[in-house]
Write an enzyme that holds these catalytic residues in place. Structure first.
Site, PDB file in Angstrom:
ATOM      1  N   HIS A  69       0.859  -1.192   0.000  1.00  0.00           N
ATOM      2  CA  HIS A  69       0.000   0.000   0.000  1.00  0.00           C
ATOM      3  C   HIS A  69       0.892   1.238   0.000  1.00  0.00           C
ATOM      4  O   HIS A  69       1.615   1.492   0.952  1.00  0.00           O
ATOM      5  CB  HIS A  69      -0.915  -0.001   1.229  1.00  0.00           C
ATOM      6  N   LEU A  70       0.826   1.980  -1.089  1.00  0.00           N
ATOM      7  CA  LEU A  70       1.631   3.181  -1.251  1.00  0.00           C
ATOM      8  C   LEU A  70       1.414   4.145  -0.082  1.00  0.00           C
ATOM      9  O   LEU A  70       0.282   4.333   0.373  1.00  0.00           O
ATOM     10  CB  LEU A  70       1.233   3.880  -2.555  1.00  0.00           C
ATOM     11  N   HIS A  71       2.487   4.736   0.392  1.00  0.00           N
ATOM     12  CA  HIS A  71       2.395   5.766   1.435  1.00  0.00           C
ATOM     13  C   HIS A  71       3.594   6.690   1.323  1.00  0.00           C
ATOM     14  O   HIS A  71       4.712   6.255   1.090  1.00  0.00           O
ATOM     15  CB  HIS A  71       2.296   5.148   2.838  1.00  0.00           C
ATOM     16  N   ALA A  72       3.322   7.982   1.451  1.00  0.00           N
ATOM     17  CA  ALA A  72       4.369   9.003   1.404  1.00  0.00           C
ATOM     18  C   ALA A  72       4.731   9.400   2.829  1.00  0.00           C
ATOM     19  O   ALA A  72       3.848   9.651   3.649  1.00  0.00           O
ATOM     20  CB  ALA A  72       3.881  10.224   0.625  1.00  0.00           C
TER      21      ALA A  72
END
Length: 183
Positions: free
Chosen positions: A137-140
């Site tokens: 899950h993409l996260h910045a």
């Protein structure tokens, strides 16, 4: 957290004090890592379904949200995640990409207002080899930095001393997030 003096050890002391942080073993052992890459196992899919306090959510947008990092590098370390379970930056829709960027900017404004950092580290780790703890899950990352915040503890002791509890940090940031009218 307890510090032990070297003279309390049996044998010859080595002049080191020890700062014991056994709570870090949860992270090191991967206790909160998803069992697989599915949305049902993903903490970034589960967090927005909880109350903001329980999920450590600081702010919500239409297609993305900001959440405290459960294992922060520094106090106020936020993650900006799309609600959709997507792993690669190139898979974001235009709306998701725009809102993730806008929420990163808002996170910086809010953290500045609350904590007055000297700078930030911003980044997205793509894949395990690049440092992604949860790669499904993409996260910045939005990590506030202060002069001198990096010292011997993380380098030598694999320990980070954090002066504020997560719930206290979330409360301060969420209050400032709600007041941030420029966002």
């Amino acid at each position: 957290m307890t510090a032990e003096r070297p003279e309390s050890f049996a044998g010859v002391g080595d002049a080191f004090e020890r700062l014991w942080t056994p709570h870090r073993m949860v992270y090191i052992d991967g206790e909160n890592k998803p069992a697989d890459a599915s949305a049902g196992q993903c903490p970034f899919c589960r967090a927005p379904g909880r109350s903001d306090a329980e999920g450590l959510v600081v702010g919500r947008g239409e297609v993305a949200y900001a959440v405290l990092n459960l294992y922060p590098y520094n106090p106020g370390h936020l993650l900006v995640c799309p609600y959709r379970h997507v792993s690669d930056f190139t898979e974001l829709t235009d709306a998701e990409s725009a809102e993730v960027t806008a929420l990163v900017q808002r996170a910086m404004r809010v953290i500045r207002a609350v904590s007055h950092p000297a700078g930030f580290n911003l980044g997205i780790n793509q894949g395990e080899v690049a440092g992604a703890g949860i790669q499904a899950h993409l996260h910045a990352h939005v990590v506030p930095r202060w002069q001198g915040d990096a010292n011997f503890l993380p380098v030598v002791g694999r320990t980070k001393a954090l002066p504020q509890l997560l719930d206290d940090t979330r409360t301060l940031l969420a209050k400032a997030w709600a007041a941030d009218v420029a966002g």
